[in-house]
Design a protein around this motif. Sequence first.
Motif, short mmCIF file in Angstrom:
data_model
loop_
_atom_site.label_atom_id
_atom_site.label_comp_id
_atom_site.label_asym_id
_atom_site.label_seq_id
_atom_site.Cartn_x
_atom_site.Cartn_y
_atom_site.Cartn_z
N VAL A 29 -2.97 -1.73 4.22
CA VAL A 29 -3.98 -1.84 5.28
C VAL A 29 -4.08 -0.50 6.02
CG1 VAL A 29 -3.73 -4.33 5.57
CG2 VAL A 29 -2.34 -2.82 6.96
N LEU A 30 -5.34 -0.15 6.36
CA LEU A 30 -5.64 1.08 7.09
C LEU A 30 -6.35 0.71 8.39
CD1 LEU A 30 -7.22 3.16 4.17
CD2 LEU A 30 -4.84 3.20 4.94
N MET A 31 -5.96 1.34 9.48
CA MET A 31 -6.55 1.04 10.78
C MET A 31 -7.67 2.01 11.14
SD MET A 31 -4.78 0.60 14.52
CE MET A 31 -4.81 2.32 15.02
N ILE A 65 -0.54 5.63 10.23
CA ILE A 65 0.07 4.32 10.50
C ILE A 65 -0.33 3.28 9.45
CG2 ILE A 65 0.41 4.70 12.96
CD1 ILE A 65 -2.09 3.02 13.43
N ALA A 66 -0.74 3.75 8.27
CA ALA A 66 -1.01 2.83 7.17
C ALA A 66 0.25 2.01 6.89
CB ALA A 66 -1.42 3.61 5.92
N GLU A 67 0.05 0.74 6.55
CA GLU A 67 1.18 -0.16 6.32
C GLU A 67 0.96 -0.97 5.06
OE1 GLU A 67 3.97 -0.34 8.02
OE2 GLU A 67 3.39 1.02 9.64
N THR A 68 2.03 -1.56 4.56
CA THR A 68 1.96 -2.46 3.40
C THR A 68 2.63 -3.79 3.77
OG1 THR A 68 3.98 -1.46 2.49
CG2 THR A 68 1.88 -0.62 1.66
N PRO A 69 1.95 -4.58 4.59
CA PRO A 69 2.53 -5.87 4.98
C PRO A 69 2.54 -6.86 3.82
CG PRO A 69 0.29 -5.74 5.75
CD PRO A 69 0.61 -4.40 5.15
N ARG A 70 3.35 -7.88 3.94
CA ARG A 70 3.36 -8.95 2.96
C ARG A 70 2.04 -9.71 3.08
NH1 ARG A 70 6.76 -8.44 -0.32
NH2 ARG A 70 8.33 -9.96 -0.77
N ALA A 71 1.40 -9.92 1.95
CA ALA A 71 0.12 -10.62 1.94
C ALA A 71 0.27 -12.03 2.49
CB ALA A 71 -0.44 -10.65 0.53
N ALA A 72 1.41 -12.67 2.24
CA ALA A 72 1.64 -14.03 2.77
C ALA A 72 1.63 -14.02 4.30
CB ALA A 72 2.96 -14.59 2.25
N HIS A 73 2.18 -12.96 4.90
CA HIS A 73 2.17 -12.84 6.36
C HIS A 73 0.74 -12.66 6.87
CE1 HIS A 73 3.10 -11.57 10.43
NE2 HIS A 73 2.41 -10.47 10.22
N VAL A 74 -0.02 -11.80 6.20
CA VAL A 74 -1.41 -11.59 6.60
C VAL A 74 -2.17 -12.91 6.52
CG1 VAL A 74 -3.57 -10.40 6.05
CG2 VAL A 74 -1.40 -9.15 5.96
N GLY A 75 -2.01 -13.63 5.42
CA GLY A 75 -2.68 -14.92 5.26
C GLY A 75 -2.27 -15.92 6.32
N THR A 107 -0.93 11.01 5.78
CA THR A 107 -0.47 9.87 4.99
C THR A 107 0.97 10.10 4.54
OG1 THR A 107 -2.73 9.62 4.12
CG2 THR A 107 -0.98 8.38 3.02
N ARG A 108 1.83 9.12 4.82
CA ARG A 108 3.22 9.20 4.41
C ARG A 108 3.35 9.10 2.89
NH1 ARG A 108 3.15 5.21 8.16
NH2 ARG A 108 3.99 3.70 6.68
N GLY A 109 4.37 9.73 2.35
CA GLY A 109 4.58 9.75 0.91
C GLY A 109 4.70 8.37 0.29
#
Length: 120
Positions: A29-31, A65-75, A107-109
């Motif tokens: 996700v990108l803000m 601050i791009a993140e990779t949250p768990r899709a289940a959490h987003v849902g 963007t972080r590595g």
Amino acid sequence: MAGLLMPYNDAPHLFAVMNDPCPDGQCLVLMVTTLKAGRYHDPTCLLNVGDHPFIRHPSWIAYRIAETPRAAHVGNMVDKKLFIPRDDWTPAVFNRLAAGIYNSDDTRGGIIKYANANNI
């Protein structure tokens, strides 16, 4: 290509969901944040009114601050109405957002590695 309204620092912000869940169950996700005179902004991907129906002011993507949250959490947050679905991004704007992941100095590595591994 989904748009999603999520809280950040107690204020709703538009986010771009960049992929379907990966095999590890995450999504990138990108803000979007409003461009403000005299304050830092990453010039890699500037957005204007019309680039998305929710954007009302000149804005930019905060790749740092791009993140990779768990899709289940987003849902789960969508189900609880704490995250609010918004219109999808057009393919042209989505492609600009995606290109910025690789072109931004902010963007972080780990985010670049995730995007590359997931064909974003």
